[in-house]
Scaffold this active site. Structure first.
Site, PDB file in Angstrom:
ATOM      1  N   ASN A 174       0.841  -1.185   0.000  1.00 19.92           N
ATOM      2  CA  ASN A 174       0.000   0.000   0.000  1.00 19.92           C
ATOM      3  C   ASN A 174       0.880   1.240   0.000  1.00 19.92           C
ATOM      4  O   ASN A 174       1.196   1.795  -1.048  1.00 19.92           O
ATOM      5  CB  ASN A 174      -0.962  -0.029   1.193  1.00 19.92           C
ATOM      6  CG  ASN A 174      -1.995   1.071   1.166  1.00 19.92           C
ATOM      7  OD1 ASN A 174      -1.669   2.238   1.003  1.00 19.92           O
ATOM      8  ND2 ASN A 174      -3.258   0.721   1.333  1.00 19.92           N
ATOM      9  N   ILE A 181      -5.562  -0.194  -2.600  1.00 21.58           N
ATOM     10  CA  ILE A 181      -5.754   1.230  -2.866  1.00 21.58           C
ATOM     11  C   ILE A 181      -6.884   1.740  -1.976  1.00 21.58           C
ATOM     12  O   ILE A 181      -8.038   1.330  -2.136  1.00 21.58           O
ATOM     13  CB  ILE A 181      -6.080   1.474  -4.350  1.00 21.58           C
ATOM     14  CG1 ILE A 181      -4.966   0.924  -5.252  1.00 21.58           C
ATOM     15  CG2 ILE A 181      -6.304   2.963  -4.618  1.00 21.58           C
ATOM     16  CD1 ILE A 181      -5.254   1.058  -6.751  1.00 21.58           C
ATOM     17  N   ASP A 182      -6.546   2.612  -1.039  1.00 23.83           N
ATOM     18  CA  ASP A 182      -7.530   3.213  -0.133  1.00 23.83           C
ATOM     19  C   ASP A 182      -7.925   4.585  -0.673  1.00 23.83           C
ATOM     20  O   ASP A 182      -7.060   5.407  -0.969  1.00 23.83           O
ATOM     21  CB  ASP A 182      -6.942   3.358   1.271  1.00 23.83           C
ATOM     22  CG  ASP A 182      -6.582   2.013   1.888  1.00 23.83           C
ATOM     23  OD1 ASP A 182      -7.276   1.023   1.595  1.00 23.83           O
ATOM     24  OD2 ASP A 182      -5.586   1.957   2.648  1.00 23.83           O
ATOM     25  N   VAL A 183      -9.219   4.818  -0.757  1.00 24.73           N
ATOM     26  CA  VAL A 183      -9.722   6.006  -1.463  1.00 24.73           C
ATOM     27  C   VAL A 183     -10.703   6.783  -0.598  1.00 24.73           C
ATOM     28  O   VAL A 183     -11.530   6.212   0.107  1.00 24.73           O
ATOM     29  CB  VAL A 183     -10.426   5.583  -2.776  1.00 24.73           C
ATOM     30  CG1 VAL A 183     -10.969   6.804  -3.515  1.00 24.73           C
ATOM     31  CG2 VAL A 183      -9.470   4.795  -3.665  1.00 24.73           C
ATOM     32  N   TYR A 189      -5.293   7.518  -0.552  1.00 24.62           N
ATOM     33  CA  TYR A 189      -4.665   7.793   0.740  1.00 24.62           C
ATOM     34  C   TYR A 189      -3.742   6.639   1.114  1.00 24.62           C
ATOM     35  O   TYR A 189      -3.971   5.491   0.721  1.00 24.62           O
ATOM     36  CB  TYR A 189      -5.722   7.948   1.836  1.00 24.62           C
ATOM     37  CG  TYR A 189      -6.346   9.320   1.904  1.00 24.62           C
ATOM     38  CD1 TYR A 189      -6.119  10.155   2.985  1.00 24.62           C
ATOM     39  CD2 TYR A 189      -7.162   9.783   0.883  1.00 24.62           C
ATOM     40  CE1 TYR A 189      -6.690  11.424   3.050  1.00 24.62           C
ATOM     41  CE2 TYR A 189      -7.742  11.046   0.936  1.00 24.62           C
ATOM     42  CZ  TYR A 189      -7.499  11.861   2.027  1.00 24.62           C
ATOM     43  OH  TYR A 189      -8.063  13.116   2.083  1.00 24.62           O
TER      44      TYR A 189
END
Length: 253
Positions: free
Chosen positions: A103, A129-131, A142
């Site tokens: 990440n 993928i953190d959104v 993010y």
């Protein structure tokens, strides 16, 4: 007949299993190894373990823990948390994990994705993928457990992740995390349509119907959940659970 993988995502904090709401308000929900034993009995497709403090504390997920899971789990499992080197990945794979999840390091050094894929094969490398939406509605990626904005567009970042050799993407909505009100279907669809590699939907599943919508409407290759698999009922009593195989086959039929 094709049935998408259905994957519990389990968060680790100080050796305990926790569940978050929008990447905060962490609640202790039990012992992770006990959860593995239950998911064995329930015949889960796959497991994901993420150490949410590892990057912040400048360490990797515990290798002893990975070995414990490897000794216990009957299903494939992936782990993430604090991975920053080829050496880290090798140690984790040797400890029993099938895949590693990148990440923060992927964003900070995209070339590392390619180095890892070249060394271990694309099928071993997953990028999460953190959104989260900005004030005016645009989405951005993010890192560092949702604490640092990157200005990266999720779809463009997903394309680069694929180009660098990752074999799979987990796309996770920070706003939907733990809310159990359904996935961000628009986000998942945009990413799934932009890449050829499998995309795993994450963040917000509250029912099996949410799984079906993510696959049918947003073209997710697999679906994942946290709260749905550790809570039961309106009061969110802790109960590790997983749907029966026949139920899943009928769901996606």
């Amino acid at each position: 007949m094709f049935r998408p993988r259905v994957i519990p995502i389990l968060l680790l904090k100080h050796k305990g299993l926790v569940k978050s709401v929008q990447f905060k308000d962490y609640r202790y929900v039990g012992d992770p190894i006990n959860a593995v034993k239950i998911f064995n009995d329930l015949k889960a497709d796959e497991l994901v373990f993420l150490d949410i403090l590892a990057t912040k504390e400048k360490r990797t997920i515990s290798l002893d823990f990975v070995r414990q899971v490897g000794d216990e789990a009957n299903m494939p499992f992936s782990v993430g948390g604090g991975i920053r080197s080829i050496k880290d990945i090798k140690a984790i794979i040797n400890a029993g994990a099938e895949k590693v999840i990148l990440n923060s390091i992927a964003v900070e050094n995209p070339q590392f994705i390619q180095q890892a894929a070249d060394e271990f094969g694309s099928s071993t490398i997953v990028v999460s993928i953190d959104v989260k939406k900005k004030f005016w509605g645009q989405t951005q990626v993010y890192i560092r457990n949702g604490s640092k904005a990157t200005r990266l567009n999720p779809t463009e970042w997903a394309k680069l992740v694929e180009e660098k050799g990752a074999g799979e993407i987990i796309i996770n909505s920070i706003e939907q995390d733990g809310m159990m009100k359904g996935y961000d279907l628009k986000l998942i669809k945009e990413v799934a349509e932009a890449v050829q590699i499998p995309v795993v939907a994450a963040g917000g599943a509250g029912s099996l119907f949410d799984f079906k919508r993510a696959v049918r409407e947003s073209y997710a290759s697999a679906v994942s959940a946290g709260s749905l698999f550790v809570f039961h009922g309106p009061r969110k009593a802790v109960l590790v659970n997983y749907p029966k195989q026949a139920e899943l086959v009928n769901l996606f039929a």
